[in-house]
Write an enzyme that holds these catalytic residues in place. Sequence first.
Site, PDB file in Angstrom:
ATOM      1  CG  ASP A 176      10.559  -1.674   3.987  1.00 15.41           C
ATOM      2  OD1 ASP A 176       9.450  -1.921   4.494  1.00 15.41           O
ATOM      3  OD2 ASP A 176      11.007  -2.257   2.988  1.00 15.41           O
ATOM      4  CB  THR A 179      -0.899   0.053   1.259  1.00 16.79           C
ATOM      5  OG1 THR A 179      -0.072  -0.185   2.400  1.00 16.79           O
ATOM      6  CG2 THR A 179      -2.002  -0.985   1.210  1.00 16.79           C
ATOM      7  CG  LEU A 181      12.583 -10.272   8.292  1.00 13.09           C
ATOM      8  CD1 LEU A 181      13.432 -11.161   9.188  1.00 13.09           C
ATOM      9  CD2 LEU A 181      11.200 -10.084   8.897  1.00 13.09           C
ATOM     10  N   GLY A 225      17.215 -10.868   2.463  1.00 14.22           N
ATOM     11  CA  GLY A 225      16.329 -11.592   1.543  1.00 14.22           C
ATOM     12  C   GLY A 225      15.172 -12.281   2.246  1.00 14.22           C
ATOM     13  CB  ALA A 226      14.267 -12.765   5.628  1.00 12.78           C
ATOM     14  CD  GLU A 239      15.792  -0.249  -0.646  1.00 14.12           C
ATOM     15  OE1 GLU A 239      15.739   0.240   0.493  1.00 14.12           O
ATOM     16  OE2 GLU A 239      15.556  -1.449  -0.879  1.00 14.12           O
TER      17      GLU A 239
HETATM   18  C1  GLA Z   1       9.018  -3.928   0.374  1.00 17.33           C
HETATM   19  C2  GLA Z   1       9.170  -2.433   0.115  1.00 17.33           C
HETATM   20  C3  GLA Z   1       8.133  -1.626   0.899  1.00 17.33           C
HETATM   21  C4  GLA Z   1       6.729  -2.174   0.718  1.00 17.33           C
HETATM   22  C5  GLA Z   1       6.710  -3.701   0.914  1.00 17.33           C
HETATM   23  C6  GLA Z   1       5.373  -4.303   0.584  1.00 17.33           C
HETATM   24  O1  GLA Z   1       9.358  -4.212   1.696  1.00 17.33           O
HETATM   25  O2  GLA Z   1      10.460  -1.991   0.474  1.00 17.33           O
HETATM   26  O3  GLA Z   1       8.217  -0.264   0.518  1.00 17.33           O
HETATM   27  O4  GLA Z   1       6.207  -1.809  -0.530  1.00 17.33           O
HETATM   28  O5  GLA Z   1       7.697  -4.342   0.116  1.00 17.33           O
HETATM   29  O6  GLA Z   1       4.403  -3.891   1.490  1.00 17.33           O
END
Ligand code: GLA
Length: 361
Positions: A171, A39, A124, A121-122, A159
């Site tokens: 994130d 979202t 997280l 790659g998890a 990023e």
């Molecule tokens: C990754 C992206 C986030 C978000 C999620 C999905 O973690 O870095 O910005 O879009 O996918 O919710």
Amino acid sequence: MNPTATTLARSTGFEATFGRPPESAGSAPGRVNLLGEHTDYNGGFVLPTVIPQTTRVELARSRDDRCRFYSATLDQLVSFRAGEPAPAGFARYVFGCIQVAREMRELAPLDIWIDSNVPVGAGLSSSAALLVAVLRGVRALFDLQVDDVGIALLAQRAEVEFARVRVGIMDQMAASLGTPGHMLFLDTRSLERKLLPLPPGAQVIAIHSGVPRKLAGSEYNRRREECEQAARMLGVAMLRDADDLAAAEQLPEPLNRRARHVIGENRRVIAASRGVSASEFGALMNASHASLRDDYEVSISALDELVGLLQAHPRVFGAKLTGAGFGGACVALAAAGSAAEVNSDILKAYRGKGYDGTALV
Ligand code: GLA
């Protein structure tokens, strides 16, 4: 200004690698997202929480014209002349941070030591933890006048511009503003936010499916383009502004399902943010996973198996994949104090299905 970026009294990592003490340090946690998946790049709502795993950096001005980045996790030293681009891999992220921070003021070349226990790659958010940790360390060293929201925005630019995945802001905001034991309710368009308590009697659990994320970059960018196309066809700036499910149903495949996911997911986050019971919250997580699997098509069978086992456990209120999908980890809301029992039951049953998972939280 920033409690996690301080001048160190003592350090083993940097000093052991570079033969002198660091001048500053920074750290930032990984995250799981409880609700509000895919979202954020639609201007919508998210509900992440930080996990105990963190990335830590120590840094000092370089003594010549070279930058040196050492990853203790990879046991890899990357060295390049300031002014040249960093090689691909972890160094590209670190380099990206320095480039975006350099727009604020001139920065000397840096030696940086990095260590992390956030699994890569998890799903997280190991990249956001790295970016925010580096930017905190750089802020402390050069006294950059940037607050925690500004750090998140710089990390996102690093990023997008240097790792070339068009990620949203969730994130980086979670890594920069998240607080242990709380959910960060974030409006990703206005960046208005609130720290909320977890539902009473509940705790968060995260389990890695053992399957590394694949195709995440290309499929992620494709989902994002589909959402932009759906928004254009619905006549709104971003899918966040679409609330008419009937109109979304009229879109061609698969845009109808992509839009339905985003509209439903935003509604779920709003509902959860109003303060619901653990079982109501869990039901929203279960609905989120079904929507990510069927409408958004970002799950894989290992994640579906793991989520199914979690959802069927008597001490679990709800479960879903976390992050972008295509592999990585699942998150569950479970009864407070039940983590050891749930993790052990689930890992055993998951092994019985031929997979190898790892408990993370
Ligand atoms: C990754 C992206 C986030 C978000 C999620 C999905 O973690 O870095 O910005 O879009 O996918 O919710």
